[in-house]
Design a protein around this motif. Structure first.
Motif, PDB file in Angstrom:
ATOM      1  N   ARG A 150      65.525  -2.674  13.676  1.00  7.94           N
ATOM      2  CA  ARG A 150      64.389  -2.300  12.831  1.00  7.94           C
ATOM      3  C   ARG A 150      64.592  -0.888  12.281  1.00  7.94           C
ATOM      4  N   LEU A 151      64.346  -0.761  10.980  1.00 12.24           N
ATOM      5  CA  LEU A 151      64.328   0.569  10.369  1.00 12.24           C
ATOM      6  C   LEU A 151      62.868   0.917  10.153  1.00 12.24           C
ATOM      7  N   ASN A 152      62.366   1.844  10.958  1.00 14.82           N
ATOM      8  CA  ASN A 152      60.966   2.226  10.874  1.00 14.82           C
ATOM      9  C   ASN A 152      60.108   0.972  10.802  1.00 14.82           C
ATOM     10  N   SER A 153      59.190   0.892   9.810  1.00 13.44           N
ATOM     11  CA  SER A 153      58.348  -0.302   9.760  1.00 13.44           C
ATOM     12  C   SER A 153      58.782  -1.238   8.649  1.00 13.44           C
ATOM     13  N   PHE A 154      59.863  -0.871   7.944  1.00  8.78           N
ATOM     14  CA  PHE A 154      60.207  -1.630   6.742  1.00  8.78           C
ATOM     15  C   PHE A 154      60.910  -2.922   7.034  1.00  8.78           C
ATOM     16  N   ILE A 155      61.961  -2.796   7.799  1.00 10.35           N
ATOM     17  CA  ILE A 155      62.906  -3.895   7.817  1.00 10.35           C
ATOM     18  C   ILE A 155      63.180  -4.264   9.249  1.00 10.35           C
ATOM     19  N   ALA A 156      63.067  -5.527   9.525  1.00  5.44           N
ATOM     20  CA  ALA A 156      63.495  -6.006  10.833  1.00  5.44           C
ATOM     21  C   ALA A 156      64.472  -7.145  10.574  1.00  5.44           C
ATOM     22  N   ASN A 180      69.674  -2.125   2.047  1.00  8.11           N
ATOM     23  CA  ASN A 180      69.860  -1.423   0.777  1.00  8.11           C
ATOM     24  C   ASN A 180      68.869  -0.282   0.659  1.00  8.11           C
ATOM     25  N   VAL A 181      69.361   0.860   0.226  1.00  8.28           N
ATOM     26  CA  VAL A 181      68.471   2.016   0.074  1.00  8.28           C
ATOM     27  C   VAL A 181      68.649   2.644  -1.303  1.00  8.28           C
ATOM     28  N   ALA A 229      60.806   2.780  -0.967  1.00  7.94           N
ATOM     29  CA  ALA A 229      60.144   3.162   0.292  1.00  7.94           C
ATOM     30  C   ALA A 229      61.170   3.520   1.368  1.00  7.94           C
ATOM     31  N   GLU A 230      62.210   2.711   1.465  1.00  7.87           N
ATOM     32  CA  GLU A 230      63.253   2.979   2.457  1.00  7.87           C
ATOM     33  C   GLU A 230      63.900   4.331   2.170  1.00  7.87           C
ATOM     34  N   ARG A 231      64.126   4.571   0.878  1.00 13.34           N
ATOM     35  CA  ARG A 231      64.783   5.819   0.491  1.00 13.34           C
ATOM     36  C   ARG A 231      63.906   7.030   0.811  1.00 13.34           C
TER      37      ARG A 231
END
Length: 168
Positions: free
Chosen positions: A33-39, A64-65, A72-74
């Motif tokens: 998981r990246l923070n709350s964005f991507i699992a 992808n960032v 948001a990821e960026r």
């Protein structure tokens, strides 16, 4: 080309613990998981390894960032680089127990977690390649229950984000 974080979950081994002793824990998969964005999770759950064995997932994924589609990821990556007080563990790997087919009333249960700091990758200017990271017990974060072998290639993306921070 560079605006990606590549993640590979290679393998998992467990040390003797409540996890190895628990017979209701049979199949394991790993979520990243990246923070709350991507699992993302390994498509397979594999039989729990015993005494010193490793189970091999060899699962790769890409986050992808790029500016255009993944704003948001960026922005989150920027905040990691710019805000020293943010928690350092930005990528979290969770080992999850997948209940057996015949025990569908049991829930998936988080049994352990491991973290990779993107901030640290940037500070050291070094990606993590096939590195063993400690897996801590979900019920007791002071206990190490195993090792997860992971690759996290984020340096180019972080450099690109950092350049952008300087230009903002």
């Amino acid at each position: 080309e560079v605006e990606k974080i590549r993640i590979k979950i290679t393998s998992l081994c467990l040390t003797e613990s409540r996890i190895t002793a628990d017979e209701t824990i049979q199949q394991l998969f790993v979520e990243c998981r990246l923070n709350s964005f991507i699992a993302e999770e390994t498509p397979l759950s594999l039989p729990k390894p015993t005494g010193g064995q490793r189970i091999h997932y060899n699962y790769s994924t890409v986050i992808n960032v790029d500016k255009e589609d993944n704003h948001a990821e960026r922005e989150y990556l920027k905040s990691i680089l710019l805000k020293p007080d943010l928690p350092a563990d930005s990528l979290k790997f969770t080992v999850v127990s997948d209940p057996p087919e015949d025990e569908q009333d049991l829930e998936c249960e988080d049994i352990g977690f491991a973290c990779v700091s993107l901030k640290e990758i940037f500070q050291k200017q070094r990606d993590i390649i096939e590195q063993d990271i400690d897996v801590f017990d979900s019920q007791d974060a002071s206990t190490i229950i195993g090792k997860l072998t992971v690759t996290v290639e984020a340096l180019n993306a972080l450099r690109s984000v950092h350049e952008e921070c300087k230009n903002d």
